[in-house]
Design an enzyme around this catalytic site. Structure first.
Site, PDB file in Angstrom:
ATOM      1  N   LYS A  13       0.704  -1.101   0.186  1.00  0.00           N
ATOM      2  CA  LYS A  13       0.078   0.131  -0.026  1.00  0.00           C
ATOM      3  C   LYS A  13       0.797   1.296  -0.051  1.00  0.00           C
ATOM      4  O   LYS A  13       0.660   2.191  -0.650  1.00  0.00           O
ATOM      5  CB  LYS A  13      -0.766   0.052   1.263  1.00  0.00           C
ATOM      6  CG  LYS A  13      -1.808  -1.146   1.573  1.00  0.00           C
ATOM      7  CD  LYS A  13      -2.681  -1.137   2.685  1.00  0.00           C
ATOM      8  CE  LYS A  13      -1.989  -1.189   3.921  1.00  0.00           C
ATOM      9  NZ  LYS A  13      -1.434  -2.482   4.365  1.00  0.00           N
ATOM     10  N   ARG A  88     -10.370   0.727   8.219  1.00  0.00           N
ATOM     11  CA  ARG A  88      -9.859  -0.800   8.777  1.00  0.00           C
ATOM     12  C   ARG A  88     -10.782  -1.363   9.094  1.00  0.00           C
ATOM     13  O   ARG A  88     -10.844  -2.663   9.497  1.00  0.00           O
ATOM     14  CB  ARG A  88      -8.685  -0.623   9.452  1.00  0.00           C
ATOM     15  CG  ARG A  88      -7.192  -0.737   8.762  1.00  0.00           C
ATOM     16  CD  ARG A  88      -6.206  -0.527   9.956  1.00  0.00           C
ATOM     17  NE  ARG A  88      -4.985  -1.199   9.645  1.00  0.00           N
ATOM     18  CZ  ARG A  88      -3.886  -0.754   9.381  1.00  0.00           C
ATOM     19  NH1 ARG A  88      -3.852   0.567   8.677  1.00  0.00           N
ATOM     20  NH2 ARG A  88      -2.931  -1.733   9.085  1.00  0.00           N
ATOM     21  N   ARG A 127      11.893  -5.060   5.168  1.00  0.00           N
ATOM     22  CA  ARG A 127      11.627  -3.722   4.674  1.00  0.00           C
ATOM     23  C   ARG A 127      12.391  -2.854   5.593  1.00  0.00           C
ATOM     24  O   ARG A 127      12.692  -2.723   6.785  1.00  0.00           O
ATOM     25  CB  ARG A 127      10.002  -3.393   4.827  1.00  0.00           C
ATOM     26  CG  ARG A 127       9.968  -2.084   4.896  1.00  0.00           C
ATOM     27  CD  ARG A 127       8.271  -1.584   5.050  1.00  0.00           C
ATOM     28  NE  ARG A 127       7.594  -2.118   6.204  1.00  0.00           N
ATOM     29  CZ  ARG A 127       6.269  -2.379   6.443  1.00  0.00           C
ATOM     30  NH1 ARG A 127       5.610  -1.983   5.253  1.00  0.00           N
ATOM     31  NH2 ARG A 127       5.945  -3.072   7.469  1.00  0.00           N
ATOM     32  N   ARG A 161      10.921  -0.585  11.171  1.00  0.00           N
ATOM     33  CA  ARG A 161       9.637  -0.421  12.044  1.00  0.00           C
ATOM     34  C   ARG A 161       9.787  -1.108  13.450  1.00  0.00           C
ATOM     35  O   ARG A 161      10.033  -2.499  13.349  1.00  0.00           O
ATOM     36  CB  ARG A 161       8.372  -0.404  11.268  1.00  0.00           C
ATOM     37  CG  ARG A 161       8.112   0.676  10.600  1.00  0.00           C
ATOM     38  CD  ARG A 161       6.943   0.578   9.727  1.00  0.00           C
ATOM     39  NE  ARG A 161       5.795  -0.223  10.111  1.00  0.00           N
ATOM     40  CZ  ARG A 161       4.810  -0.253   9.318  1.00  0.00           C
ATOM     41  NH1 ARG A 161       4.564   0.322   8.016  1.00  0.00           N
ATOM     42  NH2 ARG A 161       3.798  -1.114   9.820  1.00  0.00           N
ATOM     43  N   ARG A 172      -1.015  -8.494  13.195  1.00  0.00           N
ATOM     44  CA  ARG A 172      -1.333  -7.735  12.323  1.00  0.00           C
ATOM     45  C   ARG A 172      -2.537  -8.419  11.157  1.00  0.00           C
ATOM     46  O   ARG A 172      -3.315  -7.830  10.455  1.00  0.00           O
ATOM     47  CB  ARG A 172      -0.234  -6.799  11.521  1.00  0.00           C
ATOM     48  CG  ARG A 172       0.183  -5.810  12.386  1.00  0.00           C
ATOM     49  CD  ARG A 172       1.708  -5.420  12.131  1.00  0.00           C
ATOM     50  NE  ARG A 172       1.950  -4.656  11.016  1.00  0.00           N
ATOM     51  CZ  ARG A 172       3.055  -4.724  10.547  1.00  0.00           C
ATOM     52  NH1 ARG A 172       4.122  -5.129  11.122  1.00  0.00           N
ATOM     53  NH2 ARG A 172       3.278  -4.087   9.129  1.00  0.00           N
TER      54      ARG A 172
END
Ligand code: AP5
Ligand code: MG
Length: 217
Positions: A13, A88, A127, A161, A172
């Site tokens: 996203k 969400r 990431r 993160r 998640r």
């Protein structure tokens, strides 16, 4: 053009919203980024968000709805925006409808990014992003042109993160399947839902999103 990118953690996203900002001047509105800014600035909201986000649970609806309502007032949003990570929950989706009506805005489309759960963990654990400008990278799939140097701003400092660990990713993903996925029918019924294959390469996904945007205009 005002759209929502909807997909599980690691679906891409943020990667695609960054691209739409450059190519279409559509402002990226990422509730995750906004909440991380609050955590960094150690605001009252940030202190509350820190623990919830690190565990991979969802923040309360009223808090995120208020943040998004404020952001949608920004002048830069006149060329359009991409909502990344919002809504969400069904409550958030319905609240967004109300905000859009109040502000005289139209939601043109919702693009679902479909990715197999197995691929997401690899994407998330690899990431990282530039500590200065926030540009996103991946150890394997999206390396900077010059190793260790941000393509966008030349910085040599990068961050990972706090919620990009296996346990938080499990929570998640569970939240995505149990709650967020359930809002797809809400948008399907409105006739504005499109689905892209998020398993394709980053460039191919961009192409599919561009095609979807063209159809939704
Ligand atoms: P948020 O920041 O939104 O996290 P998320 O939804 O878990 O999504 P990610 O940011 O992890 O993934 P992404 O889809 O942006 O993928 P990316 O492009 O980086 O939210 C974090 C937390 O904040 C939530 O858990 C919650 O606590 C709270 N929160 C936020 N919004 C909320 C809301 N509305 N309500 C309640 N709570 C909320 O890509 C991932 C990696 O893969 C990158 O390294 C990238 O380079 C790579 N990649 C991307 N596309 C591809 C591809 N096609 N092929 C290969 N690699 C790819
Ligand atoms: Mg993101």
């Amino acid at each position: 053009m005002n759209i929502i990118l909807l997909g599980p953690p690691g679906a891409g996203k943020g990667t695609q919203a960054e691209r739409l900002e450059k190519s279409h001047r559509m402002i990226q509105l990422s509730t995750g980024d906004m909440l991380r800014d609050e955590v960094t600035s150690e605001s009252e909201l940030g202190r509350q968000a820190k623990e919830i986000m690190a565990s991979g649970e969802l923040m309360p609806d009223d808090i995120v709805v208020q943040i998004v309502a404020e952001q949608l007032c920004r002048d830069e949003c006149e060329f359009g925006f991409t909502l990344d990570g919002f809504p969400r929950t069904e409550t958030q989706a319905r609240a967004l409808d109300g905000i859009m009506i109040d502000k005289g805005l139209k939601l043109h489309g919702v693009i679902e990014m479909k990715v197999d759960d197995d691929a997401l963990t690899e994407r998330i654990t690899g990431r990282y992003s530039c500590a200065k400008c926030g540009a996103g990278y991946h150890d394997r799939f999206q390396r900077p042109k010059v190793e260790g140097v941000c393509d966008e701003c030349g910085s040599t400092e990068f961050n990972r993160r706090a919620d990009d660990n296996e346990e938080a990713v499990r929570h998640r993903l569970a939240a995505y399947h149990a709650v967020t996925e359930q809002i797809l029918p809400f948008y399907r019924e409105k006739g504005i839902l499109r689905t892209v294959d998020g398993m394709a390469t980053i460039d191919e996904v961009t192409k599919q999103i561009e095609d979807a945007i063209e159809q939704l205009q």
